[in-house]
Write a protein that holds these residues in place. Structure first.
Motif, PDB file in Angstrom:
ATOM      1  N   ASP A 486       0.887  -1.078  -0.120  1.00 22.52           N
ATOM      2  CA  ASP A 486      -0.121   0.108   0.158  1.00 22.52           C
ATOM      3  C   ASP A 486       0.760   1.190  -0.190  1.00 22.52           C
ATOM      4  OD1 ASP A 486      -2.242  -1.590   0.036  1.00 22.52           O
ATOM      5  OD2 ASP A 486      -2.555  -1.280   2.289  1.00 22.52           O
ATOM      6  N   LYS A 487       2.009   1.107   0.928  1.00 20.88           N
ATOM      7  CA  LYS A 487       2.869   2.344   0.875  1.00 20.88           C
ATOM      8  C   LYS A 487       3.597   2.605  -0.543  1.00 20.88           C
ATOM      9  CE  LYS A 487       5.186   5.380   3.555  1.00 20.88           C
ATOM     10  NZ  LYS A 487       4.220   6.256   4.243  1.00 20.88           N
ATOM     11  N   LEU A 488       3.953   1.780  -1.110  1.00 21.27           N
ATOM     12  CA  LEU A 488       4.558   1.798  -2.169  1.00 21.27           C
ATOM     13  C   LEU A 488       3.644   2.303  -3.457  1.00 21.27           C
ATOM     14  CD1 LEU A 488       6.927  -1.488  -2.076  1.00 21.27           C
ATOM     15  CD2 LEU A 488       7.649   0.840  -2.155  1.00 21.27           C
ATOM     16  N   GLN A 489       2.445   1.714  -3.454  1.00 23.03           N
ATOM     17  CA  GLN A 489       1.496   2.203  -4.461  1.00 23.03           C
ATOM     18  C   GLN A 489       1.284   3.762  -4.086  1.00 23.03           C
ATOM     19  OE1 GLN A 489      -1.214  -0.989  -3.829  1.00 23.03           O
ATOM     20  NE2 GLN A 489      -0.571  -2.065  -5.618  1.00 23.03           N
ATOM     21  N   GLU A 490       1.274   3.996  -2.912  1.00 21.74           N
ATOM     22  CA  GLU A 490       0.606   5.309  -2.353  1.00 21.74           C
ATOM     23  C   GLU A 490       1.654   6.368  -3.106  1.00 21.74           C
ATOM     24  OE1 GLU A 490       1.294   7.962   1.472  1.00 21.74           O
ATOM     25  OE2 GLU A 490       0.279   5.886   1.622  1.00 21.74           O
ATOM     26  N   LYS A 491       2.840   5.870  -3.318  1.00 29.20           N
ATOM     27  CA  LYS A 491       4.112   6.745  -3.751  1.00 29.20           C
ATOM     28  C   LYS A 491       4.065   6.657  -5.130  1.00 29.20           C
ATOM     29  CE  LYS A 491       6.894   7.581   0.136  1.00 29.20           C
ATOM     30  NZ  LYS A 491       7.072   8.983   0.132  1.00 29.20           N
ATOM     31  N   GLU A 492       3.373   5.521  -5.906  1.00 28.82           N
ATOM     32  CA  GLU A 492       3.218   5.339  -7.198  1.00 28.82           C
ATOM     33  C   GLU A 492       4.406   4.758  -7.804  1.00 28.82           C
ATOM     34  OE1 GLU A 492       2.454   9.185  -9.186  1.00 28.82           O
ATOM     35  OE2 GLU A 492       0.196   8.826  -8.837  1.00 28.82           O
ATOM     36  N   ARG A 493       5.006   3.915  -6.861  1.00 29.88           N
ATOM     37  CA  ARG A 493       6.104   3.263  -7.318  1.00 29.88           C
ATOM     38  C   ARG A 493       5.937   2.017  -8.275  1.00 29.88           C
ATOM     39  NH1 ARG A 493       9.062   6.674  -7.607  1.00 29.88           N
ATOM     40  NH2 ARG A 493      10.912   5.433  -7.662  1.00 29.88           N
ATOM     41  N   ASP A 494       4.658   1.479  -8.046  1.00 24.13           N
ATOM     42  CA  ASP A 494       4.272   0.496  -9.250  1.00 24.13           C
ATOM     43  C   ASP A 494       4.265   0.799 -10.305  1.00 24.13           C
ATOM     44  OD1 ASP A 494       2.108   2.260  -7.968  1.00 24.13           O
ATOM     45  OD2 ASP A 494       0.730   0.831  -8.784  1.00 24.13           O
ATOM     46  N   LYS A 495       4.205   2.287 -10.663  1.00 28.83           N
ATOM     47  CA  LYS A 495       4.214   2.830 -12.025  1.00 28.83           C
ATOM     48  C   LYS A 495       5.550   2.644 -12.711  1.00 28.83           C
ATOM     49  CE  LYS A 495       0.202   5.314 -11.478  1.00 28.83           C
ATOM     50  NZ  LYS A 495      -0.582   6.756 -11.310  1.00 28.83           N
ATOM     51  N   VAL A 496       6.653   2.558 -12.063  1.00 28.64           N
ATOM     52  CA  VAL A 496       8.122   3.063 -12.551  1.00 28.64           C
ATOM     53  C   VAL A 496       9.083   1.578 -12.323  1.00 28.64           C
ATOM     54  CG1 VAL A 496       8.108   5.321 -12.031  1.00 28.64           C
ATOM     55  CG2 VAL A 496       8.938   4.080 -10.103  1.00 28.64           C
ATOM     56  N   LEU A 497       8.654   0.754 -11.367  1.00 27.73           N
ATOM     57  CA  LEU A 497       9.141  -0.571 -10.887  1.00 27.73           C
ATOM     58  C   LEU A 497       8.636  -1.533 -11.974  1.00 27.73           C
ATOM     59  CD1 LEU A 497       9.671  -0.234  -7.241  1.00 27.73           C
ATOM     60  CD2 LEU A 497      11.321   0.206  -8.784  1.00 27.73           C
ATOM     61  N   THR A 498       9.461  -2.540 -12.134  1.00 29.87           N
ATOM     62  CA  THR A 498       8.995  -3.883 -13.027  1.00 29.87           C
ATOM     63  C   THR A 498       8.373  -4.799 -11.765  1.00 29.87           C
ATOM     64  OG1 THR A 498      11.108  -5.292 -12.228  1.00 29.87           O
ATOM     65  CG2 THR A 498      10.848  -3.824 -14.477  1.00 29.87           C
ATOM     66  N   THR A 499       7.455  -5.658 -12.255  1.00 29.91           N
ATOM     67  CA  THR A 499       6.783  -6.536 -11.177  1.00 29.91           C
ATOM     68  C   THR A 499       7.797  -7.149 -10.144  1.00 29.91           C
ATOM     69  OG1 THR A 499       5.298  -7.184 -12.767  1.00 29.91           O
ATOM     70  CG2 THR A 499       5.386  -8.875 -10.884  1.00 29.91           C
ATOM     71  N   GLU A 500       8.966  -7.614 -10.883  1.00 29.21           N
ATOM     72  CA  GLU A 500       9.943  -8.447  -9.825  1.00 29.21           C
ATOM     73  C   GLU A 500      10.678  -7.268  -8.754  1.00 29.21           C
ATOM     74  OE1 GLU A 500      10.030  -8.466 -13.106  1.00 29.21           O
ATOM     75  OE2 GLU A 500       9.457 -10.674 -13.374  1.00 29.21           O
ATOM     76  N   GLU A 501      10.801  -6.156  -9.358  1.00 28.82           N
ATOM     77  CA  GLU A 501      11.443  -4.836  -8.539  1.00 28.82           C
ATOM     78  C   GLU A 501      10.298  -4.674  -7.429  1.00 28.82           C
ATOM     79  OE1 GLU A 501      14.549  -2.666 -11.461  1.00 28.82           O
ATOM     80  OE2 GLU A 501      12.436  -1.981 -11.448  1.00 28.82           O
ATOM     81  N   LEU A 502       9.249  -4.333  -7.779  1.00 27.83           N
ATOM     82  CA  LEU A 502       8.113  -4.175  -6.939  1.00 27.83           C
ATOM     83  C   LEU A 502       7.960  -5.213  -5.707  1.00 27.83           C
ATOM     84  CD1 LEU A 502       5.764  -2.318  -6.109  1.00 27.83           C
ATOM     85  CD2 LEU A 502       4.254  -3.664  -7.489  1.00 27.83           C
TER      86      LEU A 502
END
Length: 671
Positions: A486-502
């Motif tokens: 939730d924290k990573l998605q809140e910072k929109e990291r899911d938009k710049v990281l690959t699935t493995e990196e996320l």
């Protein structure tokens, strides 16, 4: 150094000559007349002899120190296993200076620490006040300021020290040479982050985690597991031989109860075991029946006897219960990154307990008390119950057998019990018992309770679920995974990281925040568990540190400098420490071995957390003030790369990564 040895040798030789002269005078007097036994010459001779013995002792001690230092230096120079510790270097310099200034002072205090402010130099020697008290006890009244002056006059300036100055009543401020610190930073990059020089390699046994068979791991096991793992990693980093042992609760009456209940409710108990969650429910049911049904209680006791006799069917049922429990525990340990944890349960020590009782009895340490065999130690009034009135053994018996095995058979130099503080009285009693019997000598073997407080909920009471049950460790880790995503998605990291990196970032944050929240508190105190606080990206949290680490690692990528280029530059490019923020960061990095040395003494891991937080904030100050990469504002093209500052960034990342490793945290390069 040779000047100090010469000074001691000359003074000892001079006293030898004075002793010989006095002896001659006394002989002449004795030939002429009977001497008064209170004669001044005789008293002076005795006093000189005492002083001469002291000087010879100090000289021998000094020479041994030189010899040991030379051996250690030769070893270190040969394999580069130790990182330069400025504190250790300065302690050596001031130890020699103090011995030269006060040669008759036995074991003078040598106190050196990093200054808390640049106004007081880079380091301080605060020995003068303590030495003043030591001299006062010998009848010599000298002010701390005079003592500091005497010490400073004997300080040998070298590659480390630029200058020393006296401040206040007797503090000695030390200014370090910047080229020396620059070399320390270069060594971090070329030789790696290494521990400080330590004593000989120790054989260490760490008792940690220790859940109970047939029960799920819960939040009560969290601290022992996390703290124990971190201490084990620290000791391995320092070069010690470490064995991590989990003292499982896997023996006793409860297994007679459980097997008896399985016979009635789980007919396949001889070929398979219920899953761990069902086993725990069965265990609770068996306890109710044991307390309420006399026939069931009788059958449970008979099964305990058959288990102790290792009757094949009953022993097999017990092994199935243990195996399913081990698999459940291993799932938790895998998630927490814990490996090589040896399962030495209470059952392991069963055959040793008879011999342990015989040993205690033969040495006269046991006495009868209403049918029991008890042992009083020198720690208090509560005795150890070694044999119950029915002839059975107790936790005291197994813990004594365990201590004997670890000290005499395993030959451990250190035995560390990472156990809740509430067990202090019991454990100190066990340690005292082992010491009294002669199983270990405290002067050579370190047996210590690494105590810790409990985990509290935000209501400041023991951490439990809303229904009042103990929080399962698996549930807590699952919640951590959910919240970190939730924290990573809140910072929109899911938009710049690959699935493995996320996924890697999610695990890093989830498990890292749980571990860091525990370790950043003084382990002796209770602490409040709060996901909201531990997932905050500001302040002393794992999230803040992990984000900072990824930011540091991105700088070299931005500059298009790879690892090979960093290594080559570190070997050829002097690190410029002209800017105050460069100097502050470099000094902070160079203190890492001092932090490690301190924790090896007191095993307080929050010191490392505080250091990493300080390093992170110091790096932020440096990065805000010192450009590492300059770009053309119009084109965005890189126009200048300050390789010296890139090297400082990479050294900071290397030290942070080693600190994370010791804490059991897995950082990622992209988040």
């Amino acid at each position: 150094m040779s000047e100090i040895v010469t000074k001691y040798t000359e003074r000892a030789a001079k006293q030898e000559a004075e002793i010989a002269q006095l002896k001659q005078e006394i002989c002449q007097l004795q030939n002429g007349e009977v001497m008064d036994e209170n004669d001044d010459s005789s008293s002076e001779l005795n006093q000189l002899r005492i002083e001469n013995q002291k000087l010879k002792y100090r000289l021998a001690h000094l020479l041994r120190s030189i010899e040991e230092e030379q051996k250690q230096s030769a070893t270190t120079a040969g394999n580069d296993t130790a990182m330069t510790s400025i504190t250790q270097q300065l302690e050596g310099v001031f130890a020699y200076a103090i011995m030269a200034a006060f040669p008759d002072l036995v074991d003078p205090t040598v106190a050196v620490e990093a200054s808390k402010s640049d106004r007081f130099g880079d380091y301080q020697c605060n020995s003068a006040m303590a030495i003043a008290q030591q001299l006062r006890a010998l009848g010599r009244k000298i002010s701390p300021n005079e003592i500091a002056q005497a010490i400073v006059q004997n300080v040998q300036l070298n590659d480390v020290i630029e200058k020393v100055e006296i401040a206040g009543p007797g503090f000695i401020n030390v200014h370090i040479r910047r080229p020396f610190v620059s070399t320390v930073i270069s060594d971090i990059l070329t030789k790696g982050v290494r521990p400080p020089k330590t004593d000989r390699k120790k054989r260490v046994i760490i008792d940690m985690s220790s859940p109970n068979i047939a029960k799920e791991m819960h939040v009560g096991h969290l601290r022992s597991t996390i703290i124990g793992e971190s201490i084990a990693r620290l000791l391995q980093f320092a070069g010690h031989d470490v064995q991590k042992v989990s003292h499982f609760g896997d023996w006793g009456t409860q297994f007679g109860m459980l097997i008896a209940h399985l016979q009635d409710r789980f007919p396949n108990y001889l070929t398979e075991s219920p899953p761990i969650s069902d086993l725990q429910a069965f265990y609770k049911e068996s306890k109710v029946r044991f307390d309420e049904e006399p026939e069931f209680k009788k059958r449970a006791y008979s099964l305990v006897v058959r288990l102790q006799a290792k009757e094949p069917d009953i022993y097999k049922a017990w092994q199935l219960i243990c195996d399913i429990s081990y698999r459940a525990f291993d799932e938790i340990y895998d998630r927490l990154g814990i490996k090589d944890l040896v399962p030495y349960g209470e059952s392991f020590y069963q055959d040793m307990m008879v011999e342990t009782v015989q040993d205690l009895e033969s040495k006269g340490f046991l006495e009868l008390d209403e049918g029991r065999k008890i042992m009083f130690t020198d720690t208090g009034t509560v005795p150890l119950t070694i044999v119950k009135s029915d002839g059975g053994f107790t936790y005291d018996t197994s813990d004594m057998a365990c201590l004997k095995f670890r000290t005499l058979t395993e030959k451990a130099d250190w035995v560390l019990y990472v156990v809740e503080a509430g067990q202090s009285v019991h454990l100190e009693n066990i340690y005292a018992g082992g010491r009294m019997v002669g199983w270990y000598d405290p002067a050579r073997v370190r047996v210590e309770h690494i105590k810790f407080g409990v985990v509290l909920g935000e209501d400041k009471k023991k951490f439990k679920t809303r229904s009042g049950d103990t929080v399962r460790l698996a549930d807590l880790l699952n919640e951590g995974m959910k919240r970190s995503l939730d924290k990573l998605q809140e910072k929109e990291r899911d938009k710049v990281l690959t699935t493995e990196e996320l996924e890697a970032a999610q695990r890093s944050v989830a498990y890292g925040c749980v571990k860091y929240a525990d370790l950043c508190h003084n382990r002796i105190n209770d602490y409040v568990f709060s996901f909201d606080k531990m997932l905050d990206d500001k302040g002393n949290t794992a999230v803040y540190l992990l984000y900072a680490y990824t930011r540091i690692k991105s700088i070299a990528r931005l500059a298009k400098v790879d690892d090979a280029a960093v290594l080559q530059a570190a070997a050829t490019t002097p690190i410029d420490l002209t800017h105050p923020k460069e100097w502050k960061l470099a000094k902070c990095l160079s203190r890492f071995p001092e932090i490690v040395a301190r924790i090896l003494n007191d095993m307080l891991m929050h010191t490392l957390c505080e250091y990493l937080y300080e390093l992170t904030t110091t790096f932020t100050e440096f990065y805000d003030a010192c450009y590492c990469v300059e770009k053309d504002r119009k084109t965005g093209e890189i126009v200048k790369v300050n390789m010296s500052r890139i090297l400082l960034c990479e050294a900071a990342a290397a030290v942070m990564a080693k600190g994370f490793y010791i804490l059991g945290i897995d950082p990622v390069s992209r988040m």
